[in-house]
Design a protein around this motif. Structure first.
Motif, short mmCIF file in Angstrom:
data_model
loop_
_atom_site.label_atom_id
_atom_site.label_comp_id
_atom_site.label_asym_id
_atom_site.label_seq_id
_atom_site.Cartn_x
_atom_site.Cartn_y
_atom_site.Cartn_z
N THR A 141 0.71 -1.22 -0.08
CA THR A 141 0.19 0.08 -0.18
C THR A 141 0.86 1.21 -0.11
N GLY A 142 2.09 1.23 -0.71
CA GLY A 142 2.70 2.37 -0.67
C GLY A 142 2.36 3.11 -1.90
N GLY A 143 3.29 4.05 -2.47
CA GLY A 143 3.19 4.97 -3.43
C GLY A 143 2.46 4.60 -4.71
N ARG A 144 2.70 3.62 -4.99
CA ARG A 144 2.03 2.94 -6.34
C ARG A 144 0.60 2.40 -6.07
N ALA A 145 0.10 2.22 -4.99
CA ALA A 145 -1.03 1.25 -4.77
C ALA A 145 -2.04 2.22 -5.26
N GLU A 146 -2.41 3.39 -4.89
CA GLU A 146 -3.74 4.37 -4.88
C GLU A 146 -3.96 4.45 -6.36
N PHE A 147 -2.98 4.35 -7.55
CA PHE A 147 -3.57 4.66 -8.64
C PHE A 147 -4.13 3.32 -9.09
N PHE A 148 -4.24 2.26 -8.37
CA PHE A 148 -5.28 1.11 -8.70
C PHE A 148 -6.25 0.98 -7.91
N TYR A 149 -6.11 1.05 -6.53
CA TYR A 149 -7.28 0.97 -5.67
C TYR A 149 -8.27 2.35 -5.84
N GLY A 150 -7.66 3.18 -6.08
CA GLY A 150 -8.43 4.74 -6.20
C GLY A 150 -9.43 4.35 -7.49
N ALA A 151 -8.66 4.02 -8.31
CA ALA A 151 -9.56 3.61 -9.59
C ALA A 151 -10.81 2.77 -9.62
N ILE A 152 -10.57 1.54 -8.89
CA ILE A 152 -11.59 0.58 -8.39
C ILE A 152 -12.62 1.56 -7.73
N ALA A 153 -12.25 2.07 -6.71
CA ALA A 153 -13.39 2.96 -5.87
C ALA A 153 -13.96 3.96 -6.52
N ARG A 154 -13.40 4.71 -7.54
CA ARG A 154 -14.01 5.86 -7.91
C ARG A 154 -14.54 5.40 -9.35
N ASP A 155 -14.18 4.56 -10.04
CA ASP A 155 -14.71 4.44 -11.60
C ASP A 155 -15.25 3.06 -11.97
N TYR A 156 -15.13 2.02 -10.93
CA TYR A 156 -15.30 0.75 -11.42
C TYR A 156 -16.01 -0.13 -10.54
N THR A 205 0.50 0.45 9.80
CA THR A 205 0.24 2.10 9.72
C THR A 205 -0.20 2.54 8.35
N ARG A 206 0.66 1.88 7.48
CA ARG A 206 0.51 2.33 5.98
C ARG A 206 -0.64 1.64 5.37
N MET A 207 -1.15 0.48 5.87
CA MET A 207 -2.51 0.01 5.50
C MET A 207 -3.73 0.84 6.03
N ASN A 208 -3.46 1.14 7.13
CA ASN A 208 -4.58 1.96 7.73
C ASN A 208 -4.64 3.31 7.17
N TYR A 209 -3.59 3.94 6.66
CA TYR A 209 -3.77 5.05 5.98
C TYR A 209 -4.52 4.77 4.72
N ALA A 210 -4.27 3.82 3.90
CA ALA A 210 -4.79 3.58 2.56
C ALA A 210 -6.32 3.29 2.88
N ASN A 211 -6.65 2.72 3.89
CA ASN A 211 -8.00 2.26 4.26
C ASN A 211 -8.80 3.71 4.74
N GLN A 212 -8.01 4.65 5.22
CA GLN A 212 -8.76 6.22 5.63
C GLN A 212 -8.79 6.71 4.34
N LEU A 213 -8.00 6.65 3.45
CA LEU A 213 -7.91 7.27 1.99
C LEU A 213 -9.19 6.64 1.38
N LEU A 214 -9.28 5.41 1.28
CA LEU A 214 -10.45 4.91 0.58
C LEU A 214 -11.68 5.45 1.34
N GLU A 215 -11.99 5.43 2.32
CA GLU A 215 -13.16 5.97 3.20
C GLU A 215 -13.36 7.58 2.69
N TYR A 254 -12.52 8.53 -1.39
CA TYR A 254 -13.38 7.92 -2.21
C TYR A 254 -14.78 7.54 -2.11
N ASN A 255 -15.16 7.67 -0.74
CA ASN A 255 -16.47 7.53 -0.21
C ASN A 255 -16.45 5.87 -0.29
#
Length: 426
Positions: free
Chosen positions: A10-25, A40-50, A53-54
């Motif tokens: 869930t580092g710098g390259r991950a949001e490109f993919f999970y953000g797209a799924i949550a936003r568009d697909y 900690t990094r996973m928790n941050y990705a999860n918080q971004l997801l919520e 990206y709602n």
């Protein structure tokens, strides 16, 4: 039915993919889990997801529970965006557990790991896709179209220069990439994109590789030779980094602080190491000469400390010459804006017929990273893919051929001898 996706790393390259799924697909894809060595990094990705990206938060699994995650969450496909040297482990485990794979480039970092991946694909009959988004950039697709349409005839030689600027290029020397055991060096981690483009453009594969390279700009020894004395290990809380234009301040960037600085107590990873420190084992100045199976010759160079970002490529053919220059915006992981990642700032494509007047070819860029190429790739991965006359979707074969070119280059640098690519792989 929506396909189920789990993501590892869930580092710098991950949001490109999970953000797209949550936003568009959301209609075609479902995120079911994150996996990482760092909670900690996973928790941050999860918080971004919520928050961003709602999207509801999803289950988290430490890397040691990867197999448990697969069995419990039952993903159809695992997206792998972890550190490069671990790609093979997660790819093979995913295949053995019945999942398909989408992996960030490079597919892996050395010959042995590549062979293990290929054997696992053959054994399991599952699919591995490598995310070569540069293929989808409109200007790169246009180059492919011009060559397919025989505009300059058969291509005999290519000169290809890639420039990484002092924001993007330096970042490889701050991060885990600086250790060649992690990344395979820039000939594998970065140039895998470029070697894949040449394979894609020319519809061929490399035969012989000869390379030269060295660490000439970054690293302590080079800095000392230029009279630099202001040395430090990392930028965080070190006053000596305040006036260093190559330093990155994690505290000033909310995103990087949350993803790395706040997470380093778990794994000890420092995202802000000095580019002029010790312990750098990758090159910053590289030249490669490649002969392809169709007899074309490539002269390639990569420099990681330039005043601009982008590439110049020239194709010499039996009916003329094709000249291309593209200047790009630097990327997000060095602290830039996600909206500007890979944005085309300037470009030209010029055809010079052997007998006729030169002319420029117009290319329409679209919204999104890499001139609109990123959304096309994401739709190919997660949406309803369409028939593509250019065959831009990249398989494990494409991933293997591109990294083996860089691996052969590394071997050539070490030995001083040319390396035949076919002899590396069974």
């Amino acid at each position: 039915m929506r396909k189920r996706y789990a993501l590892v790393g869930t580092g710098g390259r991950a949001e490109f993919f999970y953000g797209a799924i949550a936003r568009d697909y959301e209609e075609t894809a479902k995120l079911v889990a994150f996996c990482d060595i760092n909670e900690t990094r996973m928790n941050y990705a999860n918080q971004l997801l919520e928050d961003k990206y709602n999207h509801p938060q999803i289950p988290l699994y430490k890397s040691s529970y990867f197999e448990t995650m697969i069995k419990k969450e039952k993903p159809d496909t695992v997206i792998i965006t972890s550190i490069d040297r671990t790609h093979h482990y997660y790819i093979i485990q995913s295949l053995e557990l019945g999942c398909n794979v989408i992996t960030e480039k490079p597919m892996t970092t050395d010959v042995e790991k590549c062979q293990q991946i290929m054997d696992a694909i053959h054994r399991t009959n599952k699919e591995v896709r490598v995310t070569f988004n540069y293929r989808y950039a409109p200007h790169n697709t246009k180059i492919k179209e011009l060559i397919l349409n025989d505009v300059i005839g058969e291509v005999y030689s290519v000169n290809f220069e890639w420039a990484l600027d002092t924001q993007h290029g330096a970042d490889y020397f701050r991060r885990w990439h600086r250790d060649k055991r992690n990344s395979g060096g820039l000939l594998v981690h970065k140039a895998t994109h470029h070697f894949d483009l040449v394979n894609f453009w020319l519809s061929t594969t490399p035969e012989t590789v000869y390379a030269l390279g060295d660490l000439r700009f970054y690293g302590r020894e080079n800095a000392e030779s230029r009279g630099v004395t202001n040395f430090y290990q990392r930028a965080y809380q070190d006053e000596r980094a305040l006036n260093d234009p190559f330093a990155i301040n994690l505290e000033e960037n909310k995103h990087l602080k949350a993803m790395y600085l706040d997470a380093e107590h778990e794994d000890g990873y420092h995202r802000d190491q000095s580019v002029f420190g010790d312990g750098i084992s990758i090159e910053d100045t590289l030249g490669v000469l490649i002969k392809y199976k169709n007899k074309a010759i490539l002269n390639y160079s990569l420099n990681a400390y330039m005043p601009w970002e982008g590439f110049i490529v020239v194709f010499n053919g039996s009916k003329g010459r094709l000249e291309v220059q593209v200047k790009e915006q630097s990327y997000i992981n060095s602290g830039g804006s996600k909206a500007d990642e890979g944005k085309v700032k300037e470009k030209f494509i010029r055809v010079l017929p052997m007998f006729g007047q030169p002319y420029e070819v117009n290319v329409i860029e679209e919204e999104g990273g890499h001139g609109g190429g990123d959304p096309l790739l994401l739709n190919d991965l997660f949406g309803h893919s369409k028939e593509d006359r250019f065959n831009r979707s990249a398989s494990h074969i494409d991933g293997a051929i591109s990294i083996l070119t860089g691996i052969a280059g590394n071997m050539s640098i070490n030995s001083g001898l040319p390396v035949r690519v076919d002899e590396l792989f069974m």
